[in-house]
Design a protein around this motif. Structure first.
Motif, PDB file in Angstrom:
ATOM      1  N   TYR A  54       0.836  -1.212   0.000  1.00  0.00           N
ATOM      2  CA  TYR A  54       0.000   0.000   0.000  1.00  0.00           C
ATOM      3  C   TYR A  54       0.863   1.251   0.000  1.00  0.00           C
ATOM      4  N   ALA A  55       1.890   1.279   0.845  1.00  0.00           N
ATOM      5  CA  ALA A  55       2.771   2.446   0.917  1.00  0.00           C
ATOM      6  C   ALA A  55       3.530   2.643  -0.383  1.00  0.00           C
ATOM      7  N   LYS A  56       4.032   1.552  -0.949  1.00  0.00           N
ATOM      8  CA  LYS A  56       4.826   1.661  -2.182  1.00  0.00           C
ATOM      9  C   LYS A  56       3.965   2.101  -3.366  1.00  0.00           C
ATOM     10  N   VAL A  57       2.802   1.470  -3.523  1.00  0.00           N
ATOM     11  CA  VAL A  57       1.937   1.818  -4.650  1.00  0.00           C
ATOM     12  C   VAL A  57       1.457   3.260  -4.524  1.00  0.00           C
ATOM     13  N   SER A  58       1.171   3.696  -3.298  1.00  0.00           N
ATOM     14  CA  SER A  58       0.734   5.077  -3.092  1.00  0.00           C
ATOM     15  C   SER A  58       1.812   6.053  -3.549  1.00  0.00           C
ATOM     16  N   LEU A  59       3.036   5.893  -3.066  1.00  0.00           N
ATOM     17  CA  LEU A  59       4.106   6.826  -3.412  1.00  0.00           C
ATOM     18  C   LEU A  59       4.479   6.757  -4.886  1.00  0.00           C
ATOM     19  N   ASP A  60       4.330   5.595  -5.483  1.00  0.00           N
ATOM     20  CA  ASP A  60       4.611   5.483  -6.923  1.00  0.00           C
ATOM     21  C   ASP A  60       3.720   6.422  -7.737  1.00  0.00           C
ATOM     22  N   GLY A  61       2.561   6.786  -7.187  1.00  0.00           N
ATOM     23  CA  GLY A  61       1.636   7.655  -7.905  1.00  0.00           C
ATOM     24  C   GLY A  61       1.842   9.134  -7.650  1.00  0.00           C
ATOM     25  N   TRP A  62       2.780   9.491  -6.765  1.00  0.00           N
ATOM     26  CA  TRP A  62       3.025  10.908  -6.467  1.00  0.00           C
ATOM     27  C   TRP A  62       3.907  11.537  -7.546  1.00  0.00           C
ATOM     28  N   GLN A  63       3.723  12.858  -7.753  1.00  0.00           N
ATOM     29  CA  GLN A  63       4.589  13.626  -8.644  1.00  0.00           C
ATOM     30  C   GLN A  63       5.032  14.894  -7.921  1.00  0.00           C
ATOM     31  N   PHE A  64       6.225  15.358  -8.241  1.00  0.00           N
ATOM     32  CA  PHE A  64       6.811  16.507  -7.564  1.00  0.00           C
ATOM     33  C   PHE A  64       7.402  17.481  -8.578  1.00  0.00           C
ATOM     34  N   GLU A  65       7.572  18.715  -8.144  1.00  0.00           N
ATOM     35  CA  GLU A  65       8.434  19.646  -8.848  1.00  0.00           C
ATOM     36  C   GLU A  65       9.832  19.449  -8.263  1.00  0.00           C
ATOM     37  N   PRO A  66      10.761  18.903  -9.037  1.00  0.00           N
ATOM     38  CA  PRO A  66      12.086  18.643  -8.465  1.00  0.00           C
ATOM     39  C   PRO A  66      12.783  19.928  -8.048  1.00  0.00           C
ATOM     40  N   GLN A  67      13.586  19.833  -7.025  1.00  0.00           N
ATOM     41  CA  GLN A  67      14.391  20.975  -6.635  1.00  0.00           C
ATOM     42  C   GLN A  67      15.444  21.240  -7.704  1.00  0.00           C
ATOM     43  N   GLU A  68      15.863  22.499  -7.825  1.00  0.00           N
ATOM     44  CA  GLU A  68      16.864  22.880  -8.817  1.00  0.00           C
ATOM     45  C   GLU A  68      18.039  23.571  -8.135  1.00  0.00           C
ATOM     46  N   VAL A  69      19.223  23.104  -8.428  1.00  0.00           N
ATOM     47  CA  VAL A  69      20.447  23.716  -7.927  1.00  0.00           C
ATOM     48  C   VAL A  69      21.145  24.409  -9.089  1.00  0.00           C
ATOM     49  N   ASP A  70      21.327  25.708  -8.968  1.00  0.00           N
ATOM     50  CA  ASP A  70      21.955  26.501 -10.022  1.00  0.00           C
ATOM     51  C   ASP A  70      21.222  26.323 -11.355  1.00  0.00           C
ATOM     52  N   GLY A  71      19.877  26.205 -11.258  1.00  0.00           N
ATOM     53  CA  GLY A  71      19.055  26.091 -12.458  1.00  0.00           C
ATOM     54  C   GLY A  71      18.917  24.700 -13.023  1.00  0.00           C
ATOM     55  N   LYS A  72      19.506  23.686 -12.379  1.00  0.00           N
ATOM     56  CA  LYS A  72      19.447  22.325 -12.888  1.00  0.00           C
ATOM     57  C   LYS A  72      18.710  21.425 -11.895  1.00  0.00           C
ATOM     58  N   PRO A  73      17.754  20.582 -12.365  1.00  0.00           N
ATOM     59  CA  PRO A  73      17.017  19.692 -11.455  1.00  0.00           C
ATOM     60  C   PRO A  73      17.938  18.666 -10.817  1.00  0.00           C
ATOM     61  N   VAL A  74      17.675  18.374  -9.557  1.00  0.00           N
ATOM     62  CA  VAL A  74      18.484  17.408  -8.817  1.00  0.00           C
ATOM     63  C   VAL A  74      17.574  16.419  -8.115  1.00  0.00           C
ATOM     64  N   GLU A  75      18.137  15.293  -7.715  1.00  0.00           N
ATOM     65  CA  GLU A  75      17.392  14.311  -6.949  1.00  0.00           C
ATOM     66  C   GLU A  75      17.242  14.781  -5.504  1.00  0.00           C
ATOM     67  N   SER A  76      16.174  14.337  -4.871  1.00  0.00           N
ATOM     68  CA  SER A  76      15.978  14.614  -3.449  1.00  0.00           C
ATOM     69  C   SER A  76      15.202  13.452  -2.846  1.00  0.00           C
ATOM     70  N   GLU A  77      14.957  13.519  -1.558  1.00  0.00           N
ATOM     71  CA  GLU A  77      14.292  12.423  -0.855  1.00  0.00           C
ATOM     72  C   GLU A  77      13.047  12.924  -0.155  1.00  0.00           C
ATOM     73  N   TYR A  78      12.010  12.087  -0.148  1.00  0.00           N
ATOM     74  CA  TYR A  78      10.732  12.429   0.462  1.00  0.00           C
ATOM     75  C   TYR A  78      10.272  11.231   1.284  1.00  0.00           C
ATOM     76  N   ARG A  79      10.003  11.460   2.557  1.00  0.00           N
ATOM     77  CA  ARG A  79       9.556  10.375   3.430  1.00  0.00           C
ATOM     78  C   ARG A  79       8.094  10.582   3.800  1.00  0.00           C
ATOM     79  N   LEU A  80       7.304   9.569   3.546  1.00  0.00           N
ATOM     80  CA  LEU A  80       5.883   9.618   3.866  1.00  0.00           C
ATOM     81  C   LEU A  80       5.596   8.604   4.971  1.00  0.00           C
ATOM     82  N   VAL A  81       5.305   9.106   6.170  1.00  0.00           N
ATOM     83  CA  VAL A  81       4.975   8.246   7.305  1.00  0.00           C
ATOM     84  C   VAL A  81       3.468   8.049   7.331  1.00  0.00           C
TER      85      VAL A  81
END
Length: 223
Positions: A171-198
């Motif tokens: 349930y937790a995995k399938v739920s998060l698989d459906g989320w979408q984000f605006e990625p953070q940008e460092v110096d104008g370039k998108p980067v990876e980040s981490e999101y924890r859903l409890v």
């Protein structure tokens, strides 16, 4: 480069209802949480250069102005590229606790401010059928999403205590698989980040499903 850890706590009851939802017919004066997101460009000095409150037209003008003033005062440790501090474009969430008053109106308390990738689509899978059929069941699971530069969960890891039903992990995995984000940008370039859903699940013996589901959706969207 990978930035920031964003932690969100969802309390779920019955069939995808908000267990911590206090403002129900049973207790209309109980406090409840509200989140307000902003899009912010932090300069190399770590201070906001531009900011926009998401869905600003959904809130009173005075409340939006208060959010802007608070976010404008935020300062971060700027990311460093080639030894020099650079800009960071990111979501900023302000969390509030709303306490309704018997005589009308409400008291608003700031509960925190977090910098992280801004969710633009949230999704909850169907509540696990085996858990829904077990009145009084309680449990907690954490989904850890590694957000790729395309704004989707590139990897989802599920953290839970030993013996947690596989249906809850799924349930937790399938739920998060459906989320979408605006990625953070460092110096104008998108980067990876981490999101924890409890996710805290609590199957109630009796729950006003229709009302609470509707309220849950409104709060989840920050409205």
């Amino acid at each position: 480069m990978k930035l920031n850890t964003r932690i969100v706590v969802l309390a779920l009851a019955g069939l995808s209802a908000w267990a911590a939802l206090p403002a129900s017919a049973a207790d209309p004066l109980a406090p409840y949480p509200v989140s307000v997101w902003s899009r912010v460009l932090f300069g190399p000095d770590g201070k906001p250069q531009t900011l926009e409150v998401v869905d600003a037209d959904q809130y009173p003008a005075g409340f939006v102005q208060n959010v802007k003033q608070r976010v404008a005062q935020a300062t971060i440790q700027p990311p460093v590229v080639d030894g020099k501090p650079v800009t960071l474009r990111s979501g900023v969430e302000m969390r509030f606790v709303i306490s309704p008053k018997p005589e009308g109106g409400a008291q608003v308390r700031v509960d925190g401010l977090t910098v992280g990738a801004l969710p633009v689509k949230r999704y909850l899978a169907a509540y696990p059928a085996d858990i829904a059929a077990t009145g009084g069941w309680e449990g907690e699971v954490t989904g850890v999403c590694t957000i790729g530069t395309n704004g989707r969960c590139r990897v989802v890891d599920v953290l839970a205590t030993a013996g947690m039903p596989e249906s809850v992990r799924r349930y937790a995995k399938v739920s998060l698989d459906g989320w979408q984000f605006e990625p953070q940008e460092v110096d104008g370039k998108p980067v990876e980040s981490e999101y924890r859903l409890v996710m805290r699940l609590n199957t109630l013996d009796t729950a006003p499903e229709d009302f609470r589901q509707d309220k849950f959706q409104r709060l989840l969207k920050g409205k």
